[in-house]
Motif scaffolding. Structure first.
Motif, PDB file in Angstrom:
ATOM      1  N   ALA A  18      -2.811  15.422  -1.200  1.00 23.08           N
ATOM      2  CA  ALA A  18      -3.618  14.992  -2.337  1.00 23.08           C
ATOM      3  C   ALA A  18      -3.542  13.467  -2.502  1.00 23.08           C
ATOM      4  CB  ALA A  18      -3.148  15.688  -3.614  1.00 23.08           C
ATOM      5  N   ILE A  19      -2.375  12.889  -2.257  1.00 19.96           N
ATOM      6  CA  ILE A  19      -2.234  11.426  -2.338  1.00 19.96           C
ATOM      7  C   ILE A  19      -3.110  10.779  -1.276  1.00 19.96           C
ATOM      8  CG2 ILE A  19      -0.631   9.488  -2.101  1.00 19.96           C
ATOM      9  CD1 ILE A  19       1.597  11.364  -3.085  1.00 19.96           C
ATOM     10  N   ASP A  96      -3.710  -4.699   2.971  1.00 25.21           N
ATOM     11  CA  ASP A  96      -4.607  -4.325   1.881  1.00 25.21           C
ATOM     12  C   ASP A  96      -4.623  -2.807   1.693  1.00 25.21           C
ATOM     13  OD1 ASP A  96      -6.795  -4.923  -0.069  1.00 25.21           O
ATOM     14  OD2 ASP A  96      -7.987  -3.760   1.364  1.00 25.21           O
ATOM     15  N   ALA A  97      -4.627  -2.075   2.804  1.00 27.03           N
ATOM     16  CA  ALA A  97      -4.625  -0.609   2.727  1.00 27.03           C
ATOM     17  C   ALA A  97      -3.325  -0.099   2.103  1.00 27.03           C
ATOM     18  CB  ALA A  97      -4.804  -0.019   4.126  1.00 27.03           C
ATOM     19  N   LEU A 101      -2.693   2.064  -1.301  1.00 24.54           N
ATOM     20  CA  LEU A 101      -1.912   3.293  -1.284  1.00 24.54           C
ATOM     21  C   LEU A 101      -0.834   3.249  -2.359  1.00 24.54           C
ATOM     22  CD1 LEU A 101      -1.067   5.994  -0.077  1.00 24.54           C
ATOM     23  CD2 LEU A 101       0.317   4.741   1.590  1.00 24.54           C
ATOM     24  N   ARG A 102      -0.296   2.078  -2.600  1.00 25.06           N
ATOM     25  CA  ARG A 102       0.729   1.939  -3.636  1.00 25.06           C
ATOM     26  C   ARG A 102       0.180   2.406  -5.000  1.00 25.06           C
ATOM     27  NH1 ARG A 102       5.124  -2.618  -3.754  1.00 25.06           N
ATOM     28  NH2 ARG A 102       4.051  -3.251  -1.851  1.00 25.06           N
ATOM     29  N   TYR A 103      -1.069   2.042  -5.257  1.00 24.50           N
ATOM     30  CA  TYR A 103      -1.703   2.479  -6.501  1.00 24.50           C
ATOM     31  C   TYR A 103      -1.865   3.995  -6.528  1.00 24.50           C
ATOM     32  CZ  TYR A 103      -2.789  -2.233  -8.150  1.00 24.50           C
ATOM     33  OH  TYR A 103      -2.688  -3.528  -8.631  1.00 24.50           O
ATOM     34  N   ILE A 132      10.521   2.668  -5.254  1.00 26.86           N
ATOM     35  CA  ILE A 132       9.218   2.794  -4.591  1.00 26.86           C
ATOM     36  C   ILE A 132       8.708   1.432  -4.121  1.00 26.86           C
ATOM     37  CG2 ILE A 132       6.797   3.440  -4.900  1.00 26.86           C
ATOM     38  CD1 ILE A 132       8.722   5.815  -4.682  1.00 26.86           C
ATOM     39  N   HIS A 133       8.799   0.433  -4.965  1.00 33.13           N
ATOM     40  CA  HIS A 133       8.316  -0.893  -4.574  1.00 33.13           C
ATOM     41  C   HIS A 133       9.142  -1.457  -3.410  1.00 33.13           C
ATOM     42  CE1 HIS A 133       5.182  -1.277  -7.461  1.00 33.13           C
ATOM     43  NE2 HIS A 133       5.984  -1.191  -8.516  1.00 33.13           N
TER      44      HIS A 133
END
Length: 284
Positions: A18-19, A96-97, A101-103, A132-133
């Motif tokens: 889903a992510i 950039d991708a 994805l982080r968002y 996570i970061h």
């Protein structure tokens, strides 16, 4: 804290696909990019599979045992770097991708927080933010290192091919070689030839090299000096060298410039040099 980390990890694993779909939905049209939403079914499937691995890698950073994350990070970086170098994808597109994805990742963490309500403490969210970061930052560093290594190897291979095409040494027999130089020759090119030829002669086991200049239209003092230095280096390596094919206009210019070719073995043509030295070739 450990229990809540495990619960978030389980939630993210349950929603890996889903992510990925959420991330893919944010793509835009980018001409020639594998990240473009119109890149085609093959590119989309490849991105889907690789993104799933990305999600799994990032999620594993929540676990107490970090060895799994470290292993996945290296495997992920190797796979994605090789894929992006192969597809000639600029590194900024990859970054950039990952940023997008982080968002997507945080949107699903928010869903987990909304689902669990008061069970999630502010300290949990802060710790997840750090974990996570940091995980995203670490995979970016690992990816860029791997990408740089692969690009360096590719550039080295390309440069080796350029050097070989710039100064091709043709074997006449097991020990005799010819270096035909064709086209304009300036200081930069003759320097590259000077750097490349001695090592290549040793590699090919050349004992006598004929440097043919019949395809060169102009030669100046600097170029002539480099050729002379090349012949000196070859001599120190025990490799005889002969210059052939000096055209009349080059010979006249050389005299006018005061260039001294008296100590260099020269012939007007390669054919004449081979004829004059035929017996030496036969013995070799």
């Amino acid at each position: 804290m450990k229990k809540m980390n495990q619960e978030l990890y389980d939630f993210l694993i349950e929603h890996l696909d889903a992510i990925t779909e959420d991330w893919l939905a944010d793509r835009e049209e980018k001409n020639g990019s594998i990240y473009s939403k119109d890149a085609g079914d093959w590119s989309e499937q490849m991105l889907r599979e690789q993104n799933r691995l990305t999600n799994l890698t990032i999620a594993s950073s929540l676990l107490e045992d970090q060895r799994g994350f470290e292993e996945k990070k290296k495997d992920w970086a190797k796979l994605v770097a090789e894929s992006r170098v192969s597809s000639r994808t600029p590194i900024y597109e990859v970054l950039d991708a990952l940023s997008k994805l982080r968002y997507s990742f945080w949107r699903f963490i928010k869903k987990f927080v909304d689902r669990e309500g008061d069970r999630v403490l502010r300290s949990d969210i802060m710790n997840w933010g750090i974990a996570i970061h940091m995980a995203f930052d670490e995979i970016i560093v690992e990816f860029t290192k791997r990408y740089d290594e692969l690009m360096r190897k590719r550039l080295f291979a390309q440069q080796s091919l350029i050097d070989e095409l710039n100064a091709p040494i043709i074997k006449l027999n097991s020990l005799i070689g010819v270096l035909p130089i064709v086209g304009d020759i300036d200081t930069a090119r003759v320097q590259a030839i000077t750097d490349y030829v001695p090592n290549k002669c040793v590699e090919l086991d050349v004992s006598h090299l004929f440097i043919d200049l019949s395809g060169v239209s102009v030669i100046d003092t600097m170029v002539a000096n480099h050729i002379y230095q090349l012949m000196q280096v070859l001599d120190l390596l025990g490799i005889k060298s002969t210059v052939t094919g000096i055209r009349p206009e080059i010979a006249q210019t050389s005299v006018q410039l005061g260039l001294d070719f008296s100590r260099i073995r020269t012939y007007s043509s390669l054919q004449l040099a081979i004829k004059k030295n035929f017996q030496d070739f036969a013995m070799n």
